[in-house]
Design an enzyme around this catalytic site. Structure first.
Site, PDB file in Angstrom:
ATOM      1  N   TYR A 160     -11.051   2.775 -20.379  1.00 19.52           N
ATOM      2  CA  TYR A 160     -10.372   1.975 -21.392  1.00 19.52           C
ATOM      3  C   TYR A 160     -10.348   2.760 -22.686  1.00 19.52           C
ATOM      4  CZ  TYR A 160      -9.372  -1.853 -24.659  1.00 19.52           C
ATOM      5  OH  TYR A 160      -8.825  -2.654 -25.638  1.00 19.52           O
ATOM      6  N   ASP A 255     -12.729  10.520 -25.561  1.00 20.35           N
ATOM      7  CA  ASP A 255     -12.793   9.232 -26.236  1.00 20.35           C
ATOM      8  C   ASP A 255     -14.265   8.834 -26.290  1.00 20.35           C
ATOM      9  OD1 ASP A 255     -12.733   6.690 -27.159  1.00 20.35           O
ATOM     10  OD2 ASP A 255     -11.321   5.909 -25.667  1.00 20.35           O
ATOM     11  N   LYS A 283     -16.970   2.052 -33.087  1.00 16.79           N
ATOM     12  CA  LYS A 283     -18.222   1.340 -32.811  1.00 16.79           C
ATOM     13  C   LYS A 283     -19.380   1.772 -33.726  1.00 16.79           C
ATOM     14  CE  LYS A 283     -16.517  -0.437 -28.571  1.00 16.79           C
ATOM     15  NZ  LYS A 283     -15.804   0.036 -27.427  1.00 16.79           N
TER      16      LYS A 283
HETATM   17  C1  PLP Z   1     -14.200  -0.018 -27.467  1.00 15.36           C
HETATM   18  C2  PLP Z   1     -13.439   1.166 -27.014  1.00 15.36           C
HETATM   19  C3  PLP Z   1     -12.163   1.465 -27.513  1.00 15.36           C
HETATM   20  C4  PLP Z   1     -11.416   0.535 -28.410  1.00 15.36           C
HETATM   21  O1  PLP Z   1     -12.011   0.339 -29.654  1.00 15.36           O
HETATM   22  P1  PLP Z   1     -11.611  -0.960 -30.502  1.00 15.36           P
HETATM   23  O2  PLP Z   1     -12.361  -0.782 -31.781  1.00 15.36           O
HETATM   24  O3  PLP Z   1     -12.034  -2.137 -29.689  1.00 15.36           O
HETATM   25  O4  PLP Z   1     -10.134  -0.918 -30.689  1.00 15.36           O
HETATM   26  C5  PLP Z   1     -11.578   2.656 -27.150  1.00 15.36           C
HETATM   27  N1  PLP Z   1     -12.190   3.507 -26.316  1.00 15.36           N
HETATM   28  C6  PLP Z   1     -13.418   3.255 -25.815  1.00 15.36           C
HETATM   29  C7  PLP Z   1     -14.057   4.258 -24.918  1.00 15.36           C
HETATM   30  C8  PLP Z   1     -14.078   2.075 -26.132  1.00 15.36           C
HETATM   31  O5  PLP Z   1     -15.268   1.814 -25.578  1.00 15.36           O
END
Ligand code: PLP
Length: 443
Positions: A160, A255, A283
């Protein structure tokens, strides 16, 4: 502040909700908010319950509107590595708020946080702050496409990367939990530019590179997958991706929105010693405030507007409150021995859960990298999306409910990571194991 006085403060500021149950609030909120939640993963739909509505949180505990307390392993889905309402972060925010909450002009603290990120993650030579992980990955793709002059990208099934159009293709997290890994509303012609490979399977990438040797702008990947549940990269997988990208003039995007500052203070790239071209963060970077970021090689980052032609902007980007919380969090992570503490606590939790499941003759698999882990209700090893999906979702759902009733709050989906924080202590792990022992026997 003790838990009881915190509760009093909180209740008095939300008189309107006094004596309202989780169910009352769910009924009211779902009239005005789709599904009653502002992000699908907060819904307890897949485990057949109304969500808990939180009144406040401190350390590793959250308290719901009914006054019930839980040991929390959601951790706001990753940011809360120092626990909730960390004193130093709260104090820094209280001090900062008096000077104004947004100017729409640059501030010294943005520069300070940018310098600190570049120090902690050396592959990042320049960085741009945004407001969420989604914005970060969206910008990373645009930058990769603009820099290479190519349109196609490769992602992994079950990873994701936020909810931007190009990336909601066979996506994990809530998209999988609720059965829409590829969302309606995304133009097919755009989705066709996203090729899907399998995590831990280099051959699946090679096939795509073979078909489009000069067309792939970027490979984007969670270096430790966290959004199909936790899946660690097998030895050689990330190295192989680095090599394939180099051979084809393709950018490698890690990511690290979840893994950044989580699995190591230098992220998964420090742990596995692989340098990506671009990194996305979020995060933990915001210390509990909304922050995302995109960073990487100077040559690529220099193409961002206003230095270069690739456009990206944000009214609230680099927001002084968010930068204050993020800077304080990273400063604390830089100097403490937190990662050792987290490793020990998380290893104890893993070991204890395995012992108790075995005693109850329940087949489970635990995947863990540092303080992120997932208990899969499966007999088989989980190495990719296909094997993650073989888990017994009914067993997970019953386990989740038993744990919740026993005061342990897990993510309400099989396909998510649990997070241990520095505010968890041995006694919280022991209590969690006691409740789990009973839960494994009863499901
Ligand atoms: C949480 C997450 C996202 C998205 O971040 P948001 O702040 O919720 O838009 C993208 N990539 C990874 C790997 C994530 O865990």
């Amino acid at each position: 502040m003790t838990a009881v006085s915190a509760l009093v403060v909180c209740v008095s500021t939300t008189m309107r909700y006094q004596n309202r149950t989780n169910m009352d609030l769910f009924r009211a909120s779902r009239e005005v908010i789709p599904g009653g939640v502002n992000s699908p993963v907060r819904s307890f739909q897949s485990v057949g319950k109304p969500p808990v509505f939180i009144s406040h949180a401190k350390g590793c505990q959250v308290f719901d509107v009914e006054g019930k307390s839980y040991i929390d392993y959601i951790g706001s889905w990753g940011p809360m590595i120092l626990g909730h309402a960390n004193n130093e972060i709260v104090q820094a925010l209280q001090k900062a708020v008096k000077y104004g909450t947004s100017y729409g002009l640059p501030t010294p603290i943005e520069c300070e946080l940018a310098e600190l990120v570049c120090e902690l993650i050396p592959s990042i030579e320049m960085i741009r702050m945004v407001n969420s992980g989604t914005e970060a990955t969206m910008t990373a793709l645009r930058l990769a496409r603009g820099f290479t002059g190519r349109d196609r990208v490769i992602k992994c099934a079950g990873c994701y990367h936020g909810h931007a159009d190009s990336l909601l293709v066979e996506a994990g997290s809530g998209a999988t939990t609720f059965g829409h890994p590829s969302s309606p509303g995304i133009p097919e012609r755009l989705a066709h530019l996203t090729e899907v490979a399998q995590f831990n399977n280099l051959a699946s990438f090679e096939t795509i590179f073979h078909e489009y040797p000069h067309d792939i702008a970027a490979v984007i990947i969670e270096p430790v997958a966290g959004n199909m549940g936790v899946v660690a990269p097998l030895s050689g997988f990330l190295e192989g991706l680095r090599k394939l990208c180099d051979e084809h003039g393709t950018l490698l995007i890690f990511d690290e929105v979840m893994t950044g500052f989580r699995v190591d203070r230098g992220g998964a790239q420090a742990l596995y010693k692989i340098q990506p071209d671009l990194t996305t963060l979020g995060k933990i970077l915001g210390g509990g405030m909304p922050v995302g970021a995109i960073g990487g090689r100077r040559e690529i980052m220099s193409r961002l507007s206003p230095l270069g032609p690739i456009y990206q902007a944000g009214t609230l980007s680099g927001n002084p409150m968010a930068m204050t919380a993020g800077l304080k969090a990273l400063q604390m992570l830089r100097v403490s021995n937190l990662y050792e503490i987290l490793e020990n606590l998380s290893a104890d939790l893993e070991k204890g859960l395995l012992q108790r499941a075995e005693a109850a003759r329940l087949p489970i698999r635990i995947n863990r990298v540092g303080s992120m882990m997932t208990v899969f209700f499966s007999e088989d090893e989980v190495v990719d999306f296909g094997t993650a999906k073989k888990s017994d979702l009914g067993a997970f759902s019953r386990f989740f409910t038993e744990m919740l009733n026993g005061g342990i709050l897990l993510p309400p989906s099989q396909f998510e990571a649990w997070f241990v924080s520095g505010a968890h202590a041995d006694m919280h792990i022991r209590k969690t194991l006691d409740v789990a022992e009973k839960a494994f026997k009863e499901i």
